[in-house]
Design an enzyme around this catalytic site. Structure first.
Site, mmCIF file in Angstrom:
data_model
loop_
_atom_site.group_PDB
_atom_site.id
_atom_site.type_symbol
_atom_site.label_atom_id
_atom_site.label_comp_id
_atom_site.label_asym_id
_atom_site.label_seq_id
_atom_site.Cartn_x
_atom_site.Cartn_y
_atom_site.Cartn_z
ATOM 1 N N HIS A 185 0.838 -1.212 0.000
ATOM 2 C CA HIS A 185 0.000 0.000 0.000
ATOM 3 C C HIS A 185 0.866 1.253 0.000
ATOM 4 C CE1 HIS A 185 -3.834 2.071 1.766
ATOM 5 N NE2 HIS A 185 -3.126 2.922 1.056
ATOM 6 N N ASN A 219 -5.079 6.571 -6.992
ATOM 7 C CA ASN A 219 -5.611 7.953 -6.901
ATOM 8 C C ASN A 219 -4.616 8.982 -7.415
ATOM 9 O OD1 ASN A 219 -3.966 7.546 -4.659
ATOM 10 N ND2 ASN A 219 -5.159 8.879 -3.324
ATOM 11 N N HIS A 248 -10.785 1.087 1.755
ATOM 12 C CA HIS A 248 -10.478 2.070 2.802
ATOM 13 C C HIS A 248 -11.803 2.241 3.553
ATOM 14 C CE1 HIS A 248 -9.058 6.365 3.925
ATOM 15 N NE2 HIS A 248 -10.310 6.304 4.326
ATOM 16 N N HIS A 275 -5.188 -0.494 5.953
ATOM 17 C CA HIS A 275 -4.881 0.268 7.174
ATOM 18 C C HIS A 275 -5.945 0.190 8.280
ATOM 19 C CE1 HIS A 275 -7.449 3.029 5.018
ATOM 20 N NE2 HIS A 275 -6.486 3.485 4.233
ATOM 21 N N ASP A 285 1.098 2.645 3.682
ATOM 22 C CA ASP A 285 0.243 3.754 3.234
ATOM 23 C C ASP A 285 1.086 5.013 3.017
ATOM 24 O OD1 ASP A 285 -1.960 5.156 2.393
ATOM 25 O OD2 ASP A 285 -2.932 5.276 4.350
HETATM 26 ZN ZN ZN Z 1 -3.695 4.914 1.090
HETATM 27 ZN ZN ZN Z 2 -6.821 4.848 2.680
#
Ligand code: ZN
Ligand code: ZN
Length: 430
Positions: free
Chosen positions: A61, A95, A180, A233, A308
């Site tokens: 991630h 993203n 998420h 996460h 992340d």
């Molecule tokens: Zn992320």
């Molecule tokens: Zn996220």
């Protein structure tokens, strides 16, 4: 034929139940032989005295920001940060701008990663077109172009209908959907964990329930569809309980936890006097949640660790706490932060630590790697468990410096990173 011989290391490979002093011979980028003593006069020698030799670490991630946000990070700088953090592979979230919701963007990312030639980069495709949460993206064509999973990360998949469809569709390609988990209405523009600290600081909170509710929904949908669900996460006791429950019923659910959610609590926001490098989503939680996450790692509910990694330019993070963007970098601090906490302080066995960073993400995302078996690609992370160093963001390879761990002294660092038998990074002696 290129030949490299790693000598005098301690090989810890959970995929083969190995933990012993072995030499590793690499021929043409692949593991050719593991044995107590190997002599090969044609091979270049890598002296691994005092080092652990592990299957390459995988960060499932990260946000590499390219295309679209190259001032925060590029695929090249993110790749350099990855190998300097001990990672031979990363999975990058979609993203970007344009969003990775079609094969052209997936191919672009792979092409750029190939040019950088450092870590392996596996793109994660968007669940929905433009991350709009309305219409499924072209998942089939992205899988053919190299996508290994699907996610709208940065945003939750809000529509239960779309989440169901994505789990059904992803199943045809045997790839997971990564969500998420956050009920956006309940989270209602919060900026930190809802609790005593937020109240004291006068900041709007994000309740733990916002995560647990969507995690519960997703486990129900994974059960309904039989699809593979991976929760990104996880930061709350409740969401972890939903994962545990799902697993006990045989649902194909897995989850990851980040180093910062294990190492810090919401008190860090107060202690740092609103340092925006303590602002991320999900937010740092209270001690009770953090302890639940650590227990989840120790009891095996947590499948893997992931950073992340979310680079932001200093000018963006310098804003007031309320206005600053969520996210911190993680690639270059993840291994020492988690080693120090989990293995040194909480006595997690080293082989489980290595599984969390290597074998398990390889299995979940069906990536090559996660093993040093003969014939596999020589993706190797070397660890110096005795090395002590202070986190110094000025030395990061990442373009961004937004870390809450600056100045922290930690023991147990990556020493070198090999991808396909090439030494792509080696720690400088200090
Ligand atoms: Zn992320
Ligand atoms: Zn996220």
């Amino acid at each position: 034929m290129s030949r490299l011989l790693i000598k005098h290391g301690r090989v810890v490979d959970p995929s083969q139940r190995l933990d012993e002093g072995l030499n590793v011979l690499i021929v043409d980028g692949k593991v050719a032989r593991l044995a107590e003593r190997i002599e090969d006069k044609d091979a270049e020698v890598f002296d691994a005295t005092g080092l652990v030799v592990a299957p390459g670490f995988i960060d499932a991630h990260v946000h590499l920001r390219e295309p679209g946000f190259e001032y925060k990070e590029t695929i090249a700088t993110g790749s350099a940060a990855a190998v300097a953090g001990g990672f031979t592979s990363v999975c990058c979230m979609p993203n970007t701008q344009p969003v990775n919701d079609n094969a052209a963007v997936t191919e672009f990312i792979r092409g750029r990663a190939g040019e950088a030639g450092l870590t392996r980069v596996y793109p994660i495709g968007a669940v929905s077109k433009g991350l709009q949460g309305e219409e499924l993206a072209e998942m089939g064509e992205m899988v053919r172009a190299g996508a290994v999973a699907f996610s709208d990360d940065g945003k939750p998949v809000h529509s239960s209908y779309l989440m169901r469809r994505s789990l059904e569709y992803a199943q045809m390609f045997d790839v997971p959907v990564v969500n998420h988990c956050e009920d956006p209405v309940l989270a209602a523009k919060g900026v930190m964990h809802e609790g005593a600290v937020a109240t004291r600081l006068g900041l709007r909170g994000i309740p733990a329930a916002a995560e647990e509710i969507m995690a519960a929904r997703d486990v129900v949908l994974a059960e309904l569809t039989g699809g593979k669900l991976h929760l990104a996460h996880v930061s709350t006791r409740g969401a972890l309980d939903r994962v545990r429950e799902g697993k006990s019923k045989g649902v194909a659910v897995s989850c990851e936890v980040t180093p910062h959610h294990l190492a810090l609590t919401d008190q860090a926001v107060a202690d740092s006097e609103f340092d925006t490098d303590t602002k991320m989503n999900p937010p740092l939680r209270s001690g009770d949640h953090v302890e639940a996450l650590i227990q989840g790692v120790l009891d095996g509910t947590v499948d893997c660790l992931a950073t992340d990694h979310a680079p932001h330019h200093a000018d963006e993070k310098v804003l007031e706490f309320d206005l600053a963007p969520f996210g911190i970098v993680g690639l270059e601090t993840a291994v020492p932060v988690t080693y120090d906490l989990l293995v040194r302080k909480r006595k997690l066995p080293l082989r489980l630590f290595i599984s969390l960073w290597s074998c398990n993400p390889a299995r979940l995302f069906r990536l090559p790697g996660g093993t040093l078996k003969v014939g596999s690609a020589a993706d190797i992370t070397l660890l110096d468990l005795e090395a002590r160093a202070t986190v110094n963001p000025d030395r990061f390879r990442s373009l961004s410096r937004n870390t809450p761990f600056a100045g922290l002294r930690l023991k147990g660092w990556p020493a070198a990173t090999l991808v396909g038998g090439e030494v792509v990074w080696r720690r400088e002696r200090r």
